[in-house]
Design a protein around this motif. Structure first.
Motif, PDB file in Angstrom:
ATOM      1  N   LEU A 122       0.822  -1.204   0.000  1.00 44.65           N
ATOM      2  CA  LEU A 122       0.000   0.000   0.000  1.00 44.65           C
ATOM      3  C   LEU A 122       0.862   1.262   0.000  1.00 44.65           C
ATOM      4  O   LEU A 122       0.583   2.225  -0.733  1.00 44.65           O
ATOM      5  CB  LEU A 122      -0.939  -0.004   1.205  1.00 44.65           C
ATOM      6  N   MET A 123       1.898   1.269   0.826  1.00 47.58           N
ATOM      7  CA  MET A 123       2.772   2.439   0.893  1.00 47.58           C
ATOM      8  C   MET A 123       3.498   2.662  -0.441  1.00 47.58           C
ATOM      9  O   MET A 123       3.652   3.804  -0.890  1.00 47.58           O
ATOM     10  CB  MET A 123       3.781   2.263   2.024  1.00 47.58           C
ATOM     11  N   THR A 124       3.926   1.561  -1.062  1.00 43.52           N
ATOM     12  CA  THR A 124       4.591   1.693  -2.362  1.00 43.52           C
ATOM     13  C   THR A 124       3.645   2.270  -3.410  1.00 43.52           C
ATOM     14  O   THR A 124       4.013   3.145  -4.202  1.00 43.52           O
ATOM     15  CB  THR A 124       5.125   0.326  -2.821  1.00 43.52           C
ATOM     16  N   GLU A 125       2.399   1.764  -3.413  1.00 48.30           N
ATOM     17  CA  GLU A 125       1.408   2.262  -4.376  1.00 48.30           C
ATOM     18  C   GLU A 125       1.080   3.729  -4.126  1.00 48.30           C
ATOM     19  O   GLU A 125       0.971   4.537  -5.066  1.00 48.30           O
ATOM     20  CB  GLU A 125       0.140   1.419  -4.299  1.00 48.30           C
ATOM     21  N   ILE A 126       0.941   4.093  -2.856  1.00 53.04           N
ATOM     22  CA  ILE A 126       0.636   5.487  -2.519  1.00 53.04           C
ATOM     23  C   ILE A 126       1.767   6.398  -2.956  1.00 53.04           C
ATOM     24  O   ILE A 126       1.554   7.471  -3.532  1.00 53.04           O
ATOM     25  CB  ILE A 126       0.374   5.627  -1.002  1.00 53.04           C
ATOM     26  N   GLN A 127       3.001   5.969  -2.684  1.00 45.97           N
ATOM     27  CA  GLN A 127       4.156   6.772  -3.069  1.00 45.97           C
ATOM     28  C   GLN A 127       4.270   6.891  -4.585  1.00 45.97           C
ATOM     29  O   GLN A 127       4.574   7.969  -5.112  1.00 45.97           O
ATOM     30  CB  GLN A 127       5.426   6.156  -2.494  1.00 45.97           C
ATOM     31  N   PHE A 128       3.995   5.793  -5.306  1.00 43.53           N
ATOM     32  CA  PHE A 128       4.038   5.816  -6.767  1.00 43.53           C
ATOM     33  C   PHE A 128       3.004   6.782  -7.326  1.00 43.53           C
ATOM     34  O   PHE A 128       3.303   7.602  -8.198  1.00 43.53           O
ATOM     35  CB  PHE A 128       3.804   4.408  -7.316  1.00 43.53           C
ATOM     36  N   ARG A 129       1.772   6.703  -6.796  1.00 42.92           N
ATOM     37  CA  ARG A 129       0.715   7.585  -7.293  1.00 42.92           C
ATOM     38  C   ARG A 129       1.009   9.042  -6.953  1.00 42.92           C
ATOM     39  O   ARG A 129       0.726   9.948  -7.742  1.00 42.92           O
ATOM     40  CB  ARG A 129      -0.629   7.160  -6.709  1.00 42.92           C
ATOM     41  N   GLN A 130       1.566   9.261  -5.759  1.00 35.57           N
ATOM     42  CA  GLN A 130       1.892  10.629  -5.374  1.00 35.57           C
ATOM     43  C   GLN A 130       2.975  11.212  -6.276  1.00 35.57           C
ATOM     44  O   GLN A 130       2.868  12.354  -6.724  1.00 35.57           O
ATOM     45  CB  GLN A 130       2.347  10.664  -3.920  1.00 35.57           C
ATOM     46  N   ASN A 131       4.003  10.413  -6.557  1.00 37.60           N
ATOM     47  CA  ASN A 131       5.055  10.882  -7.453  1.00 37.60           C
ATOM     48  C   ASN A 131       4.521  11.157  -8.855  1.00 37.60           C
ATOM     49  O   ASN A 131       4.910  12.131  -9.509  1.00 37.60           O
ATOM     50  CB  ASN A 131       6.186   9.858  -7.516  1.00 37.60           C
TER      51      ASN A 131
END
Length: 336
Positions: free
Chosen positions: A16-25
């Motif tokens: 989840l954290m990886t996906e959130i960070q990817f979407r934020q970037n």
């Protein structure tokens, strides 16, 4: 079991954290791209305003001197801006005279029954396309298809023409063209018909049917088609020789030259109605570079001919940088 559950929760949270960070970037990158594009666009709009003011100043100067003409040598607007630093950007710009080009809408004439094709103008376009298109092209077919594309009827008036039944995924507009790129929508136009020199598109335009051709800015290829069909090569050469010394200030004076004075009165009247020495339609091209990213804005303007009138924007187009920036005025002006 508890350890397994903890590991599973940790794995899920990591995903989840990886996906959130990817979407934020991705969101931040998209926002930055939009901001950068908007910055380049605003710089281009500012350069467009400067070009408009230059055209207005030139018109006011012409009115003051009682000499409303436009040429490619002494005009204030006929200057190309090389890559120039401005804050964090580099700007390049140039202005072209659209009335120095061949108007595709000359192929039709507004009549009571609609837009009627003009056979003589079709032959002119065929001659011009013969000069600029590759040898394997069929300029005659393209010229007649362009006439069918513009005229009001749905009848194929020539064996090389094309009307609605010949097109599968589009219909002929049966009205004046809005842009010269409509030539590429014709049934007979192929990818191999693209001119080897991209600047050749600078010989064509799409303006109101009654717009005159500016003899001071028209290149030799266009003069060959428009003037050469009536006055021959002698008439074309007379125009080019005269404007080398100074701009042509009056069409009447031009028609009094030996190359034109022997023409029939009907041909002289035709040239008098089609030729001019000033222009009202212009194109402004602006390239903007910020942090290695490039944008091009192409704006077409109408400049009124009376004192106190301002310029009006006809169209704006964000164009891909597939070709170099067009030189000021006309890229073919000095072609002999």
């Amino acid at each position: 079991m508890a350890l397994i559950i903890v590991l599973m929760l940790f794995a899920i949270l990591s995903v989840l954290m990886t996906e959130i960070q990817f979407r934020q970037n991705r969101f931040l990158k998209r926002a930055d791209n939009l901001l950068q594009w908007d910055k380049r666009h605003q710089y281009a709009m500012a350069a467009e305003v400067v070009a408009q003011q230059g055209l207005i100043d030139d018109l006011q100067d012409d009115i003051k001197n009682n000499a409303q003409l436009d040429d490619c040598v002494e005009e204030q607007w006929a200057v190309q801006l090389p890559p120039t630093p401005y804050e964090d950007a580099f700007l390049s710009a140039s202005v072209q005279d659209l009335q120095g080009r061949y108007n595709l809408n000359w192929l039709i004439s507004p009549e009571a029954e609609g837009f009627v094709r003009q056979p003589d103008r079709i032959r002119e376009l065929e001659q011009l396309l013969t000069e600029i298109l590759p040898d394997q092209s069929n300029p005659g077919r393209l010229a007649y298809e362009m006439a069918d594309w513009l005229d009001s009827n749905n009848i194929v008036d020539d064996a090389q023409g094309a009307e609605d039944p010949e097109y599968r995924d589009r219909r002929t507009p049966n009205m004046p063209a809005a842009h010269e790129s409509e030539l590429r929508a014709l049934l007979g136009f192929q990818a191999t018909d693209m001119p080897e020199d991209p600047m050749s598109w600078g010989l064509l335009t799409a303006l109101p049917p009654g717009t005159t051709l500016n003899v001071n800015t028209a290149p030799q290829q266009v003069l060959n088609a428009v003037v050469g069909s009536l006055a021959g090569q002698e008439g074309v050469q007379a125009i080019m020789d005269t404007r080398k010394e100074e701009p042509i200030s009056d069409i009447g004076t031009l028609l009094a030259m030996p190359a034109f004075s022997e023409l029939e009165e009907e041909d002289q009247d035709l040239l008098r109605s089609r030729l001019g020495v000033g222009s009202e339609y212009f194109q402004v091209m602006v390239d903007v570079e910020v942090d290695g990213q490039l944008s091009r804005l192409v704006t077409r303007l109408f400049r009124g001919g009376g004192e106190g009138e301002s310029t009006a924007v006809i169209s704006r187009q964000v164009s891909p940088l597939l070709t170099p920036l067009e030189p000021a005025c006309n890229p073919f002006y000095k072609v002999e």
